[in-house]
Motif scaffolding. Structure first.
Motif, short mmCIF file in Angstrom:
data_model
loop_
_atom_site.label_atom_id
_atom_site.label_comp_id
_atom_site.label_asym_id
_atom_site.label_seq_id
_atom_site.Cartn_x
_atom_site.Cartn_y
_atom_site.Cartn_z
N ALA A 11 -2.13 2.06 -9.95
CA ALA A 11 -3.47 2.39 -9.61
C ALA A 11 -3.64 3.36 -8.31
O ALA A 11 -2.81 3.03 -7.40
CB ALA A 11 -4.38 1.02 -9.14
N PHE A 12 -4.37 4.20 -8.40
CA PHE A 12 -4.72 5.12 -7.41
C PHE A 12 -6.09 5.07 -6.92
O PHE A 12 -7.06 4.91 -7.52
CB PHE A 12 -4.53 6.61 -7.77
N THR A 13 -6.35 5.41 -5.37
CA THR A 13 -7.79 5.44 -4.83
C THR A 13 -7.59 6.83 -4.47
O THR A 13 -6.92 7.31 -3.64
CB THR A 13 -7.77 4.38 -3.88
N GLU A 71 -7.26 13.78 -2.79
CA GLU A 71 -6.26 13.30 -3.48
C GLU A 71 -6.20 11.91 -3.89
O GLU A 71 -6.71 11.07 -3.23
CB GLU A 71 -4.86 13.39 -2.58
N PHE A 72 -5.64 11.55 -5.21
CA PHE A 72 -5.47 10.35 -5.64
C PHE A 72 -4.29 9.84 -4.87
O PHE A 72 -3.18 10.37 -5.05
CB PHE A 72 -5.61 10.20 -7.09
N ILE A 73 -4.41 8.83 -4.02
CA ILE A 73 -3.00 8.10 -3.57
C ILE A 73 -2.93 6.71 -3.95
O ILE A 73 -3.78 5.82 -4.30
CB ILE A 73 -3.42 7.78 -1.95
N LEU A 74 -1.49 6.81 -4.28
CA LEU A 74 -1.22 5.14 -4.73
C LEU A 74 -1.53 3.76 -3.97
O LEU A 74 -1.42 3.97 -2.95
CB LEU A 74 0.37 5.17 -4.85
N SER A 75 -2.39 3.09 -4.43
CA SER A 75 -2.82 2.03 -3.89
C SER A 75 -2.38 0.57 -4.31
O SER A 75 -2.21 -0.45 -3.62
CB SER A 75 -4.58 2.05 -3.67
N MET A 117 -11.32 5.04 -8.37
CA MET A 117 -9.96 4.60 -8.54
C MET A 117 -9.65 5.34 -10.10
O MET A 117 -10.32 5.45 -10.98
CB MET A 117 -9.92 3.01 -8.79
N LEU A 118 -8.16 5.76 -10.02
CA LEU A 118 -7.63 6.16 -11.49
C LEU A 118 -6.66 5.01 -11.73
O LEU A 118 -5.60 4.90 -10.76
CB LEU A 118 -7.17 7.67 -11.16
N VAL A 119 -6.60 4.37 -12.72
CA VAL A 119 -5.61 3.41 -13.25
C VAL A 119 -4.77 4.18 -14.41
O VAL A 119 -5.66 4.38 -15.29
CB VAL A 119 -6.17 2.07 -13.44
N MET A 153 0.94 -1.15 -0.12
CA MET A 153 -0.17 -0.08 -0.03
C MET A 153 1.01 1.12 0.21
O MET A 153 1.85 1.40 0.69
CB MET A 153 -0.89 0.05 1.35
N GLY A 154 0.30 2.34 -0.96
CA GLY A 154 1.42 3.41 -0.84
C GLY A 154 1.12 4.46 0.35
O GLY A 154 0.16 4.15 1.10
N SER A 155 1.93 5.18 0.73
CA SER A 155 1.71 6.10 1.85
C SER A 155 0.88 7.15 1.42
O SER A 155 0.53 7.36 0.04
CB SER A 155 3.06 6.66 2.23
#
Ligand code: FBP
Length: 328
Positions: A182-184, A191-195, A171-173, A1-3
């Motif tokens: 992919a970002f959630t 914000e779109f956060i890296l997931s 989500m944005l892929v 999971m991204g920070s």
């Protein structure tokens, strides 16, 4: 999971390998796509509560389809997001017969954007998942008699492609040729956060996604493939009515999505430039495959903005199996 700190714009800078003017341009461009996505997600999330979200506009688009109010809203959201950006001079979409010019961005705008503002429109009024599909190319010098020629390029000329999925979360892929990420959307941060980073799809899956209602209009090869999966234990049919949602499932779980030609529509229903080619780019970057039954989707040069093509896309082994049935 991204920070919490791996935002979309930061991730794009990392992908660009530094802080050059190009890197900031591409990061800003993805930021604008993210902004349009947030505005569309907000409108969808309150669909049943405010006027003018559900239902039709009463007009018909270049595809001959009834235009949904959300189709129009989403199309405008992208145009507004790129106004005064200096990034994109021309945009083309499923909802517009001709490309849309943003004169304030011309000729400085070095990129073109093609998009399907709302994919899966038939799902909007029943609150099921829908999406947005997008692709970016380098703008090229074009002759005055054919100013939009550079929009009609094969999929492998895309420099960025991706989709937004408006599901239980937004989500944005995307991919810019260095894997699929992919970002959630964290609405509390906006914000779109890296997931999910560097998504790799299985070479084989057990999901097939197709509208079997068209069975009688398919080629014998296509019918035989469906007869085959009906007899095989372990296969499951999943068809959401939204291409983006079905592709998202296949990206993570494997399998194949099929929209073949029919006797009525030999080129199928889906549009090459802003549906098939961007998704083919994503799936190929994740290790999958996409074909029109004869050639790789990314090698096809569209003759017009709204060209359609059959689509067979997903895990490599599943697409190869489909092609073996199609080609006897
Ligand atoms: P829109 O972009 O107009 O929504 O059309 C595309 C689409 O809705 C896809 O999302 C979906 O996979 C397909 O058409 C459904 O078509 P059908 O109803 O013929 O199965």
């Amino acid at each position: 999971m991204g920070s919490d700190y791996t935002t979309l714009s930061r991730h794009v800078l990392t992908q660009m390998g530094g802080f050059s003017a190009d890197a900031y341009d591409i990061s800003a461009l993805m930021g604008r796509i993210g902004l349009a996505g947030k505005i569309i997600a907000r409108q969808l999330s309150r669909a049943g509560l405010v006027a003018d979200v559900l239902g039709i506009t009463g007009t018909t688009n270049i595809q001959g389809e009834e235009v949904k109010k959300m189709d129009e809203f989403a199309n405008q959201a992208f145009i507004r997001a790129f106004e005064q950006s200096g990034l994109v001079c021309r945009l083309a979409s499923e909802e517009m017969e001709k490309p849309y010019y943003l004169p304030e961005n011309c000729p400085i705008g070095r990129y073109t954007l093609v998009f399907d503002p709302i994919d899966g429109s038939s799902n909007i009024d029943v609150n099921l998942a829908v999406g947005t599909i997008f692709a970016v190319r380098q703008a090229e010098q074009t002759p005055p008699e054919d100013p939009d020629r550079d929009l009609l390029q094969p999929g492998h000329k895309q420099i960025i492609a991706g989709y937004l999925l408006y599901g239980s979360s937004t989500m944005l892929v995307y991919s810019m040729g260095k894997g699929v990420h992919a970002f959630t959307l964290d609405s509390s941060l906006g914000e779109f956060i890296l997931s999910h980073e560097n998504i790799k799809m299985p070479d084989k899956g057990f999901i097939y996604s197709v509208n079997e209602g068209n069975f009688s209009q398919w080629s014998e090869g296509m019918q035989n493939y469906i007869r085959y999966v009906h007899r095989q234990p372990g296969y499951s049919a999943r068809y959401s009515g939204a291409l983006v949602a079905d592709i998202h499932r296949i990206l993570f779980q494997g399998g194949v999505f099929l929209y073949p030609g029919t006797t009525k529509h030999p080129h199928g229903k889906l549009r090459l430039l802003y549906e098939n080619a961007p998704l083919a780019y994503i799936i190929q970057q994740a290790g999958g495959k996409a074909s029109n039954g004869k050639e790789d989707i990314l090698d096809i040069t569209p003759q017009s903005l709204h060209d359609r093509s059959p689509l067979f896309i997903g895990s490599k082994e599943d697409v190869d199996l489909v092609l073996s049935f199609l080609n006897g």
